[in-house]
Write a protein that holds these residues in place. Structure first.
Motif, PDB file in Angstrom:
ATOM      1  N   PHE A 164       0.821  -1.207   0.000  1.00  0.00           N
ATOM      2  CA  PHE A 164       0.000   0.000   0.000  1.00  0.00           C
ATOM      3  C   PHE A 164       0.860   1.264   0.000  1.00  0.00           C
ATOM      4  CE2 PHE A 164      -2.365   3.321   2.280  1.00  0.00           C
ATOM      5  CZ  PHE A 164      -3.445   3.451   1.424  1.00  0.00           C
ATOM      6  N   SER A 165       1.964   1.230   0.708  1.00  0.00           N
ATOM      7  CA  SER A 165       2.818   2.423   0.776  1.00  0.00           C
ATOM      8  C   SER A 165       3.452   2.735  -0.591  1.00  0.00           C
ATOM      9  CB  SER A 165       3.888   2.269   1.849  1.00  0.00           C
ATOM     10  OG  SER A 165       4.774   1.226   1.518  1.00  0.00           O
ATOM     11  N   ASN A 166       3.790   1.686  -1.364  1.00  0.00           N
ATOM     12  CA  ASN A 166       4.331   1.928  -2.705  1.00  0.00           C
ATOM     13  C   ASN A 166       3.281   2.604  -3.599  1.00  0.00           C
ATOM     14  OD1 ASN A 166       6.814   0.873  -2.149  1.00  0.00           O
ATOM     15  ND2 ASN A 166       6.325  -1.174  -2.915  1.00  0.00           N
ATOM     16  N   PHE A 167       2.046   2.159  -3.485  1.00  0.00           N
ATOM     17  CA  PHE A 167       0.971   2.768  -4.256  1.00  0.00           C
ATOM     18  C   PHE A 167       0.782   4.232  -3.864  1.00  0.00           C
ATOM     19  CE2 PHE A 167      -3.501   4.037  -4.413  1.00  0.00           C
ATOM     20  CZ  PHE A 167      -3.690   4.009  -5.796  1.00  0.00           C
ATOM     21  N   LEU A 168       0.792   4.515  -2.574  1.00  0.00           N
ATOM     22  CA  LEU A 168       0.605   5.875  -2.079  1.00  0.00           C
ATOM     23  C   LEU A 168       1.739   6.787  -2.558  1.00  0.00           C
ATOM     24  CD1 LEU A 168      -1.173   7.716  -0.392  1.00  0.00           C
ATOM     25  CD2 LEU A 168       0.156   7.052   1.600  1.00  0.00           C
ATOM     26  N   ILE A 169       2.957   6.314  -2.490  1.00  0.00           N
ATOM     27  CA  ILE A 169       4.110   7.099  -2.951  1.00  0.00           C
ATOM     28  C   ILE A 169       4.006   7.357  -4.450  1.00  0.00           C
ATOM     29  CG2 ILE A 169       6.617   7.052  -3.294  1.00  0.00           C
ATOM     30  CD1 ILE A 169       6.777   5.540  -0.598  1.00  0.00           C
ATOM     31  N   SER A 170       3.630   6.351  -5.202  1.00  0.00           N
ATOM     32  CA  SER A 170       3.478   6.512  -6.650  1.00  0.00           C
ATOM     33  C   SER A 170       2.361   7.498  -6.984  1.00  0.00           C
ATOM     34  CB  SER A 170       3.171   5.167  -7.311  1.00  0.00           C
ATOM     35  OG  SER A 170       4.234   4.281  -7.143  1.00  0.00           O
ATOM     36  N   ALA A 171       1.245   7.415  -6.288  1.00  0.00           N
ATOM     37  CA  ALA A 171       0.118   8.317  -6.532  1.00  0.00           C
ATOM     38  C   ALA A 171       0.485   9.761  -6.207  1.00  0.00           C
ATOM     39  CB  ALA A 171      -1.095   7.879  -5.713  1.00  0.00           C
ATOM     40  N   VAL A 172       1.161   9.974  -5.091  1.00  0.00           N
ATOM     41  CA  VAL A 172       1.582  11.324  -4.710  1.00  0.00           C
ATOM     42  C   VAL A 172       2.584  11.870  -5.730  1.00  0.00           C
ATOM     43  CG1 VAL A 172       2.868  12.650  -2.978  1.00  0.00           C
ATOM     44  CG2 VAL A 172       1.085  11.058  -2.261  1.00  0.00           C
ATOM     45  N   PHE A 173       3.537  11.063  -6.128  1.00  0.00           N
ATOM     46  CA  PHE A 173       4.526  11.486  -7.123  1.00  0.00           C
ATOM     47  C   PHE A 173       3.838  11.839  -8.455  1.00  0.00           C
ATOM     48  CE2 PHE A 173       7.495  10.476 -10.574  1.00  0.00           C
ATOM     49  CZ  PHE A 173       8.493  11.400 -10.279  1.00  0.00           C
ATOM     50  N   PHE A 174       2.883  11.017  -8.865  1.00  0.00           N
ATOM     51  CA  PHE A 174       2.145  11.274 -10.100  1.00  0.00           C
ATOM     52  C   PHE A 174       1.370  12.591 -10.014  1.00  0.00           C
ATOM     53  CE2 PHE A 174      -1.799  10.893 -12.555  1.00  0.00           C
ATOM     54  CZ  PHE A 174      -1.265  10.774 -13.836  1.00  0.00           C
ATOM     55  N   GLN A 175       0.681  12.818  -8.910  1.00  0.00           N
ATOM     56  CA  GLN A 175      -0.106  14.041  -8.749  1.00  0.00           C
ATOM     57  C   GLN A 175       0.780  15.279  -8.739  1.00  0.00           C
ATOM     58  OE1 GLN A 175      -3.251  14.588  -8.907  1.00  0.00           O
ATOM     59  NE2 GLN A 175      -3.842  12.462  -9.048  1.00  0.00           N
ATOM     60  N   ILE A 176       1.908  15.200  -8.076  1.00  0.00           N
ATOM     61  CA  ILE A 176       2.832  16.340  -8.045  1.00  0.00           C
ATOM     62  C   ILE A 176       3.376  16.623  -9.442  1.00  0.00           C
ATOM     63  CG2 ILE A 176       5.100  17.103  -7.200  1.00  0.00           C
ATOM     64  CD1 ILE A 176       4.409  15.705  -4.548  1.00  0.00           C
ATOM     65  N   THR A 177       3.709  15.573 -10.173  1.00  0.00           N
ATOM     66  CA  THR A 177       4.222  15.735 -11.539  1.00  0.00           C
ATOM     67  C   THR A 177       3.174  16.372 -12.446  1.00  0.00           C
ATOM     68  OG1 THR A 177       5.615  13.783 -11.240  1.00  0.00           O
ATOM     69  CG2 THR A 177       5.253  14.530 -13.490  1.00  0.00           C
ATOM     70  N   VAL A 178       1.945  15.901 -12.375  1.00  0.00           N
ATOM     71  CA  VAL A 178       0.866  16.462 -13.195  1.00  0.00           C
ATOM     72  C   VAL A 178       0.620  17.924 -12.819  1.00  0.00           C
ATOM     73  CG1 VAL A 178      -1.617  16.344 -13.660  1.00  0.00           C
ATOM     74  CG2 VAL A 178      -0.236  14.271 -13.687  1.00  0.00           C
ATOM     75  N   TYR A 179       0.561  18.219 -11.546  1.00  0.00           N
ATOM     76  CA  TYR A 179       0.324  19.582 -11.086  1.00  0.00           C
ATOM     77  C   TYR A 179       1.419  20.534 -11.565  1.00  0.00           C
ATOM     78  CZ  TYR A 179      -0.050  23.632  -8.070  1.00  0.00           C
ATOM     79  OH  TYR A 179      -0.137  24.917  -7.599  1.00  0.00           O
ATOM     80  N   LEU A 180       2.665  20.166 -11.365  1.00  0.00           N
ATOM     81  CA  LEU A 180       3.774  21.018 -11.782  1.00  0.00           C
ATOM     82  C   LEU A 180       3.810  21.202 -13.298  1.00  0.00           C
ATOM     83  CD1 LEU A 180       6.593  19.835  -9.344  1.00  0.00           C
ATOM     84  CD2 LEU A 180       5.257  21.947  -9.246  1.00  0.00           C
TER      85      LEU A 180
END
Length: 131
Positions: A1-17
């Motif tokens: 679950f933690s790998n999924f959460l880290i990936s989701a946060v990284f993806f959202q930050i990348t899209v936002y930036l």
């Protein structure tokens, strides 16, 4: 679950930036009325605003009652008779204006820019000047 959460946060930050810092600055070509309104608001001594060639509702909404849509031929009269006026013309109407003006006067261009009118599906060159 933690790998999924880290990936989701990284993806959202990348899209936002990407949206904020890469895509958003390139979208101002679509905001023609906003660009025109910005130029108008920077000029404090203007009493009359005339425009021709761009008649989108967004321009009326942003500029409100301060502007009047008139033909380039009438703009020549206003240009010669009234002071403290601003004129907004598209390339096609600028050519008509200059033809009627007969190059008798010096034009003080404040800003010139190109925008994409998505309702007509084409690029339009704008000239904003004052007398």
């Amino acid at each position: 679950f933690s790998n999924f959460l880290i990936s989701a946060v990284f993806f959202q930050i990348t899209v936002y930036l990407s949206l904020v810092h890469i895509l958003n600055p390139h979208l101002k070509i679509f905001w023609i009325s906003k660009n025109i309104n910005k130029v108008i608001s920077e000029e404090k001594s203007i009493e009359n605003i005339y425009h021709s060639g761009f008649n989108e509702p967004s321009l009326v909404f942003l500029v409100s009652h301060k502007s009047m849509r008139i033909r380039p031929e009438l703009m020549v009269e206003k240009y010669n008779e009234e002071s403290k006026s601003m004129f907004i013309l598209t390339q096609q109407n600028m050519d008509k204006f200059l033809h009627k003006l007969n190059n008798d006067s010096c034009i003080n261009i404040i800003k010139s820019f190109e925008g994409f009118n998505y309702s007509q599906g084409r690029y339009i060159k704008f000239y904003i000047f004052k007398n």
